[in-house]
Every structure is written in structure tokens, then in C-alpha cells.
Enzyme design. Structure first.
Site, PDB file in Angstrom:
ATOM      1  N   VAL A  23      89.780  -7.526  23.812  1.00 21.58           N
ATOM      2  CA  VAL A  23      90.460  -6.850  24.928  1.00 21.58           C
ATOM      3  C   VAL A  23      89.362  -6.316  25.851  1.00 21.58           C
ATOM      4  CG1 VAL A  23      92.087  -5.024  25.553  1.00 21.58           C
ATOM      5  CG2 VAL A  23      92.334  -6.207  23.367  1.00 21.58           C
ATOM      6  N   ARG A  74      82.669   2.953  21.823  1.00 23.51           N
ATOM      7  CA  ARG A  74      81.307   3.378  22.175  1.00 23.51           C
ATOM      8  C   ARG A  74      81.086   3.447  23.680  1.00 23.51           C
ATOM      9  NH1 ARG A  74      79.719  -0.241  17.804  1.00 23.51           N
ATOM     10  NH2 ARG A  74      79.306   1.067  16.012  1.00 23.51           N
ATOM     11  N   LYS A 114      86.313  -3.725  25.539  1.00 24.12           N
ATOM     12  CA  LYS A 114      86.712  -2.354  25.199  1.00 24.12           C
ATOM     13  C   LYS A 114      86.067  -1.962  23.881  1.00 24.12           C
ATOM     14  CE  LYS A 114      90.795  -1.904  27.855  1.00 24.12           C
ATOM     15  NZ  LYS A 114      91.679  -0.922  28.370  1.00 24.12           N
ATOM     16  N   HIS A 159      93.077  -2.777  18.385  1.00 27.79           N
ATOM     17  CA  HIS A 159      93.980  -2.800  17.230  1.00 27.79           C
ATOM     18  C   HIS A 159      95.427  -2.996  17.675  1.00 27.79           C
ATOM     19  CE1 HIS A 159      90.626  -0.216  15.524  1.00 27.79           C
ATOM     20  NE2 HIS A 159      90.697  -1.188  14.652  1.00 27.79           N
ATOM     21  N   LEU A 178      92.563   4.012  15.676  1.00 32.13           N
ATOM     22  CA  LEU A 178      93.069   2.810  16.351  1.00 32.13           C
ATOM     23  C   LEU A 178      92.892   2.865  17.864  1.00 32.13           C
ATOM     24  CD1 LEU A 178      96.346   2.373  14.262  1.00 32.13           C
ATOM     25  CD2 LEU A 178      94.082   1.409  13.827  1.00 32.13           C
ATOM     26  N   GLU A 237      92.887   0.138  21.674  1.00 30.65           N
ATOM     27  CA  GLU A 237      93.666  -0.943  22.280  1.00 30.65           C
ATOM     28  C   GLU A 237      93.465  -2.289  21.597  1.00 30.65           C
ATOM     29  OE1 GLU A 237      94.165  -1.108  26.755  1.00 30.65           O
ATOM     30  OE2 GLU A 237      92.954   0.694  26.424  1.00 30.65           O
TER      31      GLU A 237
END
Ligand code: PAF
Length: 282
Positions: free
Chosen positions: A176, A187, A184, A37, A33, A35
Site C-alpha cells: 500500500v 516508520r 506506507k 494489514h 495494525l 493500512e
């Protein structure tokens, strides 16, 4: 937060909550998880009495050349992130629990898959639609939360929910971003310092495209050409695709109108980044 690993317990838990007339918000994930998520879970927390999240790396959505075994996993970290985000029940079944035998029925997605990233991942969205069908039947959510970073997945799930009459609402949540606009992604750590400095150009090119459309440009080819010029002027990255479609139908447009997606995928040395914007032309 309670961790649940069996379908039976998940179903009996949901049954109890439904008897109490609680609304159920659901965030399906494959774990690890981040940011993005957390933003889905936070939104689900705000809008529902009960929040269920799932962590399940779904073998059915991996192609033969995609390495299922090296997909990152860290359940202890996921548990902490889910708990901090206000999740009530974290469903974490094993592969044997979800697929005790070769599936006798799978969902075949016939539309919205032959463009964007779906083009290079045949069968991927069949796997996504199949696992979501199973999860929706187990969790019986009122609202399900998906990140718009993967806007094609949202479009495919929209088709699934409409065609199969799932009594639930899909809630797409905005991507995000870093403060410089870069979407974000886990990767991003594979970008070298020069690439990282240049990478916000992807989002900037999407914004420039939107401005052109708002100024009256309606020819998709002209907009795509401008975006290419912007990206190639600032990076050495190879452009996989820049595409413009109606959204969520993902149909080609001769002339831009209505709700659209502008999406791109770009290969840096060690990272392939995707980004998109979805908006309606008034
Ligand atoms: O977006 C994902 O993480 C997966 O495709 C999903 C929706 C959890 C299905 O396995």
C-alpha cells in the site's frame, strides 16, 4: 467479531467451520495494525467465507539486539481495526499459550535468508517459520495473506509451505502506497519534513530500474549503479543495499530474466526504509 485467546478454542471453532464446509482465510500479524494489514484483511474478506486474523508478537523472531519489549502494542486499537476490516475471529494468544516451555522443535530455514534484510537478522526467519508452522496447524487456513512489502518473508513462507506440504495457498498482496508512491510504513513518521519530501525517490528509482529493464538492459550491476545515482542525487540517506534476485528463489542473476525482485533498504536519520518491486520480464 470474536476474540479467542486459547489454542483449544481456536481449534474447536475452526473444526465447526470446516464441518460447515466454510473456506478459511487467515491474516497472521504481530498487531499494531496499519493500512497494509487492513488491505490484507479486506482481501481475505472478499475471498473467503470465514476470516481469521492473529495478533501475536512472536519472541522467537527477535534477535538479541532487537528490543522485543519495546515493540509497539495496542490491542484495543487492533481489535477495532480487525472488526472494521471484517475479521470474524481474532486469535490473540499469550506467549505462555504459544510457548508453554522452551520449544523442543523449531523450523530452520536454510535458503532465501542470507540476502536482503535476512543478512543482518540471523535466526529471524527461523522464528517466523516456526510460529507460522504452529499457526497454520491451529487455524488450518485455505488461503493466507502476506504483504509484498516484506517480499523476503513471502519468499521464505513460500519455501516453508512447499517443503512441508501445507495444503494452503499464499496470497501476496501489493504494497500500500502514499499518493506520491512512498510505501506506507509506521516508520515514515520518523522522517523529517525534508526527508519525507525526498523519500518517494525510493519508489521512483525502482520504477526507473523497471523501465531500464523493459528497454533491454539485462546487467544487474548497471541497473543498481543507476538506482544509486538517482537516490544519492536526491537524498542524503545512506544506502544499506540495492539488490536484484530471481523471485521467489532469491538467487543472484548474472543476466536479468524471468520473475525478479529489485529491493532496497535506505537509512534516513531516524528511519530505515525498505521497498521493492517484483515483476516478470516477458
Ligand atoms: O509479518 C509479520 O508480522 C510476522 O513476521 C508474522 C508473519 C505475523 C509472523 O510472526
Amino acid at each position: 467479531m470474536k476474540v479467542i485467546t486459547t489454542i483449544k478454542e481456536m481449534q474447536s471453532t475452526i473444526k465447526l467451520e470446516k464441518q460447515k464446509l466454510k473456506s478459511i482465510g487467515f491474516v497472521p500479524t504481530m498487531g499494531y495494525l496499519h493500512e497494509g494489514h487492513r488491505a490484507l484483511m479486506a482481501r481475505a474478506r472478499k475471498e473467503n467465507d470465514v476470516v481469521v486474523a492473529s495478533v501475536f508478537v512472536n519472541p522467537l523472531q527477535f534477535g538479541p539486539t532487537e528490543d522485543l519489549n519495546s515493540y509497539p502494542r495496542d490491542f484495543e486499537r487492533d481489535k477495532k481495526a480487525a472488526e472494521e476490516s471484517g475479521v470474524d475471529f481474532l486469535f490473540h494468544p499469550s506467549v505462555e499459550e504459544m510457548y508453554p516451555h522452551e520449544p523442543s522443535v523449531v523450523v530452520k530455514v536454510k535458503d532465501r535468508t542470507d540476502v536482503l534484510c535476512g543478512k543482518s537478522r540471523p535466526g529471524h526467519f527461523d522464528g517466523v517459520a516456526t510460529i507460522l508452522t504452529k499457526l497454520f496447524h491451529i487455524v488450518l487456513p485455505d488461503k493466507v495473506y502476506f504483504g509484498l512489502k516484506d517480499a523476503q518473508q513471502v519468499a521464505v513462507v513460500d519455501g516453508l509451505v512447499n517443503d512441508f506440504h501445507f495444503p494452503l495457498e499464499i496470497v501476496p498482496v501489493n504494497t500500500v502506497r502514499e499518493t506520491d508512491g512512498l510505501a506506507k510504513s509506521s516508520r515514515n513518521i520518523f522522517l523529517d519534513p525534508t526527508e519525507r519530501l525526498a523519500a518517494p525517490i525510493l519508489y521512483q528509482s525502482l520504477q526507473e530500474a523497471k523501465k531500464l529493464i523493459e528497454a533491454g538492459e539485462r546487467n544487474p550491476e548497471a541497473i543498481i549503479a543507476q538506482m544509486k545515482e538517482i537516490i544519492e542525487g536526491k537524498t542524503n540517506a545512506a544506502i544499506d543495499y540495492i539488490e536484484i534476485y530471481s523471485y521467489p528463489e532469491l538467487k543472484s542473476l548474472r543476466e536479468i530474466s524471468g520473475k525478479i525482485i529489485i529491493a532496497l533498504a535506505v537509512r534516513f536519520k531516524k528511519a530505515r526504509l525498505i521497498d521493492n518491486i517484483v515483476f516478470t520480464i516477458s
